[in-house]
Design an enzyme around this catalytic site. Sequence first.
Site, mmCIF file in Angstrom:
data_model
loop_
_atom_site.group_PDB
_atom_site.id
_atom_site.type_symbol
_atom_site.label_atom_id
_atom_site.label_comp_id
_atom_site.label_asym_id
_atom_site.label_seq_id
_atom_site.Cartn_x
_atom_site.Cartn_y
_atom_site.Cartn_z
ATOM 1 N N ARG A 231 50.691 54.041 28.055
ATOM 2 C CA ARG A 231 50.033 55.092 28.854
ATOM 3 C C ARG A 231 50.975 55.611 29.950
ATOM 4 N NH1 ARG A 231 44.240 54.100 31.237
ATOM 5 N NH2 ARG A 231 45.243 52.315 32.233
ATOM 6 N N ARG B 235 50.707 53.511 35.511
ATOM 7 C CA ARG B 235 49.757 53.127 36.553
ATOM 8 C C ARG B 235 50.166 51.770 37.113
ATOM 9 N NH1 ARG B 235 43.631 54.141 34.591
ATOM 10 N NH2 ARG B 235 43.374 51.992 35.262
ATOM 11 N N ARG C 276 42.735 42.255 34.214
ATOM 12 C CA ARG C 276 41.658 43.244 34.030
ATOM 13 C C ARG C 276 40.833 42.905 32.787
ATOM 14 N NH1 ARG C 276 45.207 48.151 33.615
ATOM 15 N NH2 ARG C 276 43.330 49.397 33.307
ATOM 16 N N ARG D 141 29.662 48.716 36.294
ATOM 17 C CA ARG D 141 30.482 47.613 35.806
ATOM 18 C C ARG D 141 29.848 46.266 36.094
ATOM 19 N NH1 ARG D 141 35.570 50.761 35.894
ATOM 20 N NH2 ARG D 141 37.138 49.492 34.901
ATOM 21 N N LYS E 25 37.811 55.095 27.505
ATOM 22 C CA LYS E 25 36.673 55.630 28.275
ATOM 23 C C LYS E 25 37.034 56.974 28.924
ATOM 24 C CE LYS E 25 36.419 52.027 30.982
ATOM 25 N NZ LYS E 25 37.562 51.268 30.455
HETATM 26 P P1 AP5 Z 1 42.105 55.757 28.486
HETATM 27 O O1 AP5 Z 1 41.210 56.835 28.009
HETATM 28 O O2 AP5 Z 1 42.876 55.979 29.737
HETATM 29 O O3 AP5 Z 1 41.317 54.365 28.522
HETATM 30 P P2 AP5 Z 1 40.314 53.782 29.608
HETATM 31 O O4 AP5 Z 1 39.294 52.979 28.885
HETATM 32 O O5 AP5 Z 1 39.818 54.882 30.510
HETATM 33 O O6 AP5 Z 1 41.293 52.808 30.356
HETATM 34 P P3 AP5 Z 1 41.425 52.441 31.900
HETATM 35 O O7 AP5 Z 1 42.613 51.557 31.995
HETATM 36 O O8 AP5 Z 1 41.420 53.666 32.770
HETATM 37 O O9 AP5 Z 1 40.097 51.655 32.125
HETATM 38 P P4 AP5 Z 1 39.800 50.688 33.289
HETATM 39 O O10 AP5 Z 1 38.367 50.416 33.116
HETATM 40 O O11 AP5 Z 1 40.679 49.499 33.351
HETATM 41 O O12 AP5 Z 1 40.225 51.543 34.573
HETATM 42 P P5 AP5 Z 1 39.427 52.459 35.600
HETATM 43 O O13 AP5 Z 1 40.304 53.595 35.914
HETATM 44 O O14 AP5 Z 1 38.048 52.704 35.173
HETATM 45 O O15 AP5 Z 1 43.117 55.432 27.272
HETATM 46 C C1 AP5 Z 1 44.179 54.505 27.476
HETATM 47 C C2 AP5 Z 1 45.431 55.052 26.779
HETATM 48 O O16 AP5 Z 1 45.198 55.067 25.365
HETATM 49 C C3 AP5 Z 1 45.780 56.501 27.166
HETATM 50 O O17 AP5 Z 1 47.181 56.629 27.224
HETATM 51 C C4 AP5 Z 1 45.198 57.360 26.018
HETATM 52 O O18 AP5 Z 1 45.964 58.528 25.799
HETATM 53 C C5 AP5 Z 1 45.301 56.390 24.835
HETATM 54 N N1 AP5 Z 1 44.189 56.533 23.883
HETATM 55 C C6 AP5 Z 1 42.878 56.782 24.173
HETATM 56 N N2 AP5 Z 1 42.142 56.798 23.037
HETATM 57 C C7 AP5 Z 1 43.004 56.534 22.009
HETATM 58 C C8 AP5 Z 1 42.844 56.413 20.586
HETATM 59 N N3 AP5 Z 1 41.640 56.559 19.988
HETATM 60 N N4 AP5 Z 1 43.944 56.125 19.842
HETATM 61 C C9 AP5 Z 1 45.160 55.971 20.435
HETATM 62 N N5 AP5 Z 1 45.387 56.090 21.769
HETATM 63 C C10 AP5 Z 1 44.309 56.369 22.556
HETATM 64 O O19 AP5 Z 1 39.336 51.461 36.854
HETATM 65 C C11 AP5 Z 1 40.509 51.071 37.525
HETATM 66 C C12 AP5 Z 1 40.135 50.098 38.616
HETATM 67 O O20 AP5 Z 1 39.244 50.739 39.544
HETATM 68 C C13 AP5 Z 1 39.379 48.850 38.178
HETATM 69 O O21 AP5 Z 1 40.259 47.821 37.761
HETATM 70 C C14 AP5 Z 1 38.639 48.472 39.466
HETATM 71 O O22 AP5 Z 1 39.515 47.872 40.388
HETATM 72 C C15 AP5 Z 1 38.267 49.828 40.037
HETATM 73 N N6 AP5 Z 1 36.936 50.295 39.603
HETATM 74 C C16 AP5 Z 1 36.682 51.389 38.828
HETATM 75 N N7 AP5 Z 1 35.357 51.515 38.633
HETATM 76 C C17 AP5 Z 1 34.769 50.490 39.295
HETATM 77 C C18 AP5 Z 1 33.421 50.094 39.457
HETATM 78 N N8 AP5 Z 1 32.401 50.760 38.886
HETATM 79 N N9 AP5 Z 1 33.173 48.986 40.207
HETATM 80 C C19 AP5 Z 1 34.171 48.298 40.783
HETATM 81 N N10 AP5 Z 1 35.475 48.619 40.653
HETATM 82 C C20 AP5 Z 1 35.772 49.713 39.932
#
Ligand code: AP5
Length: 223
Positions: free
Chosen positions: A131, A164, A175, A92, A17
């Site tokens: 990552r 992270r 998660r 979410r 994402k």
């Molecule tokens: P990356 O692009 O970082 O993936 P991502 O889907 O963004 O993963 P996240 O772990 O950030 O998602 P998440 O939803 O758990 O965390 P968020 O920060 O939103 O890619 C991952 C890795 O793969 C990278 O190293 C990248 O280089 C690699 N990659 C990407 N594409 C690739 C490909 N095609 N091929 C190979 N490699 C690839 O949320 C974190 C926390 O915040 C949540 O757990 C929650 O506690 C809180 N939070 C955030 N938003 C909310 C909300 N709306 N409501 C409540 N709590 C929230």
Amino acid sequence: MQSSRAVVFLGAPGSGKGTQSSLLASQLGVPCFSTGDLLRSEARANTPDAFRLRQLLASGALVADELVCSAVAARLRRRDSQSGVILDGFPRTVEQAQFLDAVLDDMGWARPIVMHLDVSAEGLLKRLGGRRQCAACGAVYNLHSRQSLRGSRCELDGGALVERDDDRREIILRRFEEFARSSAPLIRYYAKAEYVRVNGDRPVNLVAEELLAVAHGAVLAAA
Ligand code: AP5
């Protein structure tokens, strides 16, 4: 974007994402807002609230709807969002999705374009295990697919590349559970919206090409 639209990204942790939303934002020339990045940045402050937020994020649980909803509403109303915005990690929950629809409606915008990235469980685990993120600027790398040309330092500012807090295996599994629980009702909620499911188990550039085509198609259809 030719007419103002919001694009929201759904997908399991590690589905890409953050990677795809920033790429799409720069291709479309609109801002990208990540609730995860915002929360991690707020959690770095030296206050009791930030300490509690740090603990919550490290546990893999979702934060309260009100906290993220007010931040998203404020971001959407900023002047630089006028031609569209990409939301990474929001909504979410169904409550967040309803809140978003109400804000967009109030702004005179259509419902969001929803892009759901599908990646296999093995693919997700491998990506999250590999990552690494710059401790200073937050730039994201991967030991398997996107190594830094400066080794364990960020290419942009030389900052140390770190894991992270929530990328430990037991927290990743928590998660995944949280995503499975919260995403099913959200997908049902968007059943009648512009909801597209994309195979995210491909190289970054191929996924990006498809997402850009979807975004252009949706905007043209609405124009
Ligand atoms: P990356 O692009 O970082 O993936 P991502 O889907 O963004 O993963 P996240 O772990 O950030 O998602 P998440 O939803 O758990 O965390 P968020 O920060 O939103 O890619 C991952 C890795 O793969 C990278 O190293 C990248 O280089 C690699 N990659 C990407 N594409 C690739 C490909 N095609 N091929 C190979 N490699 C690839 O949320 C974190 C926390 O915040 C949540 O757990 C929650 O506690 C809180 N939070 C955030 N938003 C909310 C909300 N709306 N409501 C409540 N709590 C929230």
